[in-house]
Design a protein around this motif. Sequence first.
Motif, PDB file in Angstrom:
ATOM      1  N   ALA A  14       1.584   2.932 -13.623  1.00  0.00           N
ATOM      2  CA  ALA A  14       2.517   3.913 -13.060  1.00  0.00           C
ATOM      3  C   ALA A  14       3.736   3.223 -12.467  1.00  0.00           C
ATOM      4  O   ALA A  14       4.871   3.655 -12.700  1.00  0.00           O
ATOM      5  CB  ALA A  14       1.808   4.765 -12.011  1.00  0.00           C
ATOM      6  N   LEU A  15       3.540   2.133 -11.726  1.00  0.00           N
ATOM      7  CA  LEU A  15       4.668   1.412 -11.138  1.00  0.00           C
ATOM      8  C   LEU A  15       5.627   0.915 -12.209  1.00  0.00           C
ATOM      9  O   LEU A  15       6.848   1.040 -12.077  1.00  0.00           O
ATOM     10  CB  LEU A  15       4.174   0.236 -10.291  1.00  0.00           C
ATOM     11  N   ARG A  16       5.088   0.353 -13.267  1.00  0.00           N
ATOM     12  CA  ARG A  16       5.931  -0.144 -14.359  1.00  0.00           C
ATOM     13  C   ARG A  16       6.730   0.998 -14.990  1.00  0.00           C
ATOM     14  O   ARG A  16       7.944   0.888 -15.190  1.00  0.00           O
ATOM     15  CB  ARG A  16       5.067  -0.835 -15.419  1.00  0.00           C
ATOM     16  N   LEU A  17       6.067   2.112 -15.258  1.00  0.00           N
ATOM     17  CA  LEU A  17       6.743   3.243 -15.898  1.00  0.00           C
ATOM     18  C   LEU A  17       7.746   3.915 -14.961  1.00  0.00           C
ATOM     19  O   LEU A  17       8.843   4.292 -15.398  1.00  0.00           O
ATOM     20  CB  LEU A  17       5.711   4.253 -16.403  1.00  0.00           C
ATOM     21  N   PHE A  18       7.393   4.055 -13.690  1.00  0.00           N
ATOM     22  CA  PHE A  18       8.337   4.646 -12.727  1.00  0.00           C
ATOM     23  C   PHE A  18       9.587   3.771 -12.636  1.00  0.00           C
ATOM     24  O   PHE A  18      10.707   4.278 -12.549  1.00  0.00           O
ATOM     25  CB  PHE A  18       7.706   4.805 -11.341  1.00  0.00           C
ATOM     26  N   ARG A  60       3.504  -0.834  -3.784  1.00  0.00           N
ATOM     27  CA  ARG A  60       4.733  -1.627  -3.917  1.00  0.00           C
ATOM     28  C   ARG A  60       5.201  -2.110  -2.546  1.00  0.00           C
ATOM     29  O   ARG A  60       5.624  -3.242  -2.382  1.00  0.00           O
ATOM     30  CB  ARG A  60       5.799  -0.783  -4.609  1.00  0.00           C
ATOM     31  N   ASP A  61       5.119  -1.241  -1.539  1.00  0.00           N
ATOM     32  CA  ASP A  61       5.517  -1.608  -0.179  1.00  0.00           C
ATOM     33  C   ASP A  61       4.715  -2.807   0.311  1.00  0.00           C
ATOM     34  O   ASP A  61       5.281  -3.793   0.780  1.00  0.00           O
ATOM     35  CB  ASP A  61       5.327  -0.415   0.761  1.00  0.00           C
ATOM     36  N   GLU A  62       3.406  -2.729   0.191  1.00  0.00           N
ATOM     37  CA  GLU A  62       2.544  -3.814   0.662  1.00  0.00           C
ATOM     38  C   GLU A  62       2.870  -5.115  -0.062  1.00  0.00           C
ATOM     39  O   GLU A  62       2.979  -6.177   0.566  1.00  0.00           O
ATOM     40  CB  GLU A  62       1.076  -3.457   0.452  1.00  0.00           C
ATOM     41  N   GLU A  63       3.014  -5.038  -1.379  1.00  0.00           N
ATOM     42  CA  GLU A  63       3.299  -6.239  -2.167  1.00  0.00           C
ATOM     43  C   GLU A  63       4.659  -6.830  -1.813  1.00  0.00           C
ATOM     44  O   GLU A  63       4.772  -8.035  -1.601  1.00  0.00           O
ATOM     45  CB  GLU A  63       3.246  -5.915  -3.663  1.00  0.00           C
ATOM     46  N   CYS A 102      16.143  -0.600  -6.396  1.00  0.00           N
ATOM     47  CA  CYS A 102      15.086  -0.354  -5.414  1.00  0.00           C
ATOM     48  C   CYS A 102      14.295   0.900  -5.772  1.00  0.00           C
ATOM     49  O   CYS A 102      14.838   2.001  -5.819  1.00  0.00           O
ATOM     50  CB  CYS A 102      15.728  -0.201  -4.033  1.00  0.00           C
ATOM     51  N   SER A 103      13.008   0.724  -5.990  1.00  0.00           N
ATOM     52  CA  SER A 103      12.163   1.870  -6.342  1.00  0.00           C
ATOM     53  C   SER A 103      12.034   2.867  -5.193  1.00  0.00           C
ATOM     54  O   SER A 103      11.821   4.053  -5.427  1.00  0.00           O
ATOM     55  CB  SER A 103      10.784   1.423  -6.816  1.00  0.00           C
ATOM     56  N   MET A 124       9.055   5.058   4.894  1.00  0.00           N
ATOM     57  CA  MET A 124       8.180   4.159   5.660  1.00  0.00           C
ATOM     58  C   MET A 124       8.410   2.702   5.246  1.00  0.00           C
ATOM     59  O   MET A 124       8.465   1.808   6.093  1.00  0.00           O
ATOM     60  CB  MET A 124       6.711   4.533   5.465  1.00  0.00           C
ATOM     61  N   HIS A 125       8.587   2.466   3.960  1.00  0.00           N
ATOM     62  CA  HIS A 125       8.864   1.098   3.504  1.00  0.00           C
ATOM     63  C   HIS A 125      10.141   0.572   4.152  1.00  0.00           C
ATOM     64  O   HIS A 125      10.179  -0.570   4.623  1.00  0.00           O
ATOM     65  CB  HIS A 125       9.011   1.045   1.982  1.00  0.00           C
ATOM     66  N   LYS A 126      11.157   1.402   4.188  1.00  0.00           N
ATOM     67  CA  LYS A 126      12.435   0.979   4.775  1.00  0.00           C
ATOM     68  C   LYS A 126      12.273   0.684   6.265  1.00  0.00           C
ATOM     69  O   LYS A 126      12.823  -0.298   6.773  1.00  0.00           O
ATOM     70  CB  LYS A 126      13.524   2.034   4.545  1.00  0.00           C
ATOM     71  N   ARG A 127      11.505   1.512   6.967  1.00  0.00           N
ATOM     72  CA  ARG A 127      11.287   1.278   8.399  1.00  0.00           C
ATOM     73  C   ARG A 127      10.481  -0.001   8.635  1.00  0.00           C
ATOM     74  O   ARG A 127      10.770  -0.756   9.575  1.00  0.00           O
ATOM     75  CB  ARG A 127      10.596   2.484   9.034  1.00  0.00           C
TER      76      ARG A 127
END
Length: 189
Positions: A14-18, A60-63, A102-103, A124-127
């Motif tokens: 899903a990440l790759r396709l998104f 993605r955020d965690e990675e 940026c995803s 949340m990722h941005k924060r």
Amino acid sequence: MRRSEIRDHLLETALRLFNQKGYQATGVDLIIAESGVAKTTLYRHFETKEDLIVAALERRDEEDRREMREFVEKRASDPAERILLTFDFLQLWFKDKDFRGCSFMAATGEHKDIVDPVFRAASMHKRLTLAYLEELAHAARYRDPRRVADEINILHEGATAVAQVVRTAEPGRQAKRMAAAILATMERD
């Protein structure tokens, strides 16, 4: 595959396709076809496409945050130098053949309502990224660590947006030079 491996495989697909096609343009049928799992398997792990998007953004955020932290910690012990190294990390990302911007920004662009779970996950990722920059500014003993983090973050975001268009690492290099100039003017304890 074990259940956790199937979930991981679905998230990676899903990440790759998104990243390649966008969130709304990537249908569940395409994810199923690309992952090679049954539709019932996908829905056993994620009740809705929105749940899948949120889980993918959280992954993605965690990675991304872990990789940035590891990158800067391996290369410097001085917190002020670590702030500047975040731009070197961005430059490597900008050079990646799969870089398409940026995803998280893409997710907020496609899910504009601030109460939307996808928007909230991206926000949340941005924060959390901003909090990491503030942590570095605190460690570097800047008098106004929030201001430092805010300004460095704006340079990160701007460099990423420009790199998405020009497809080179140069915006990262330019932003790093600007960051160094900003940091030189900031008071430290």
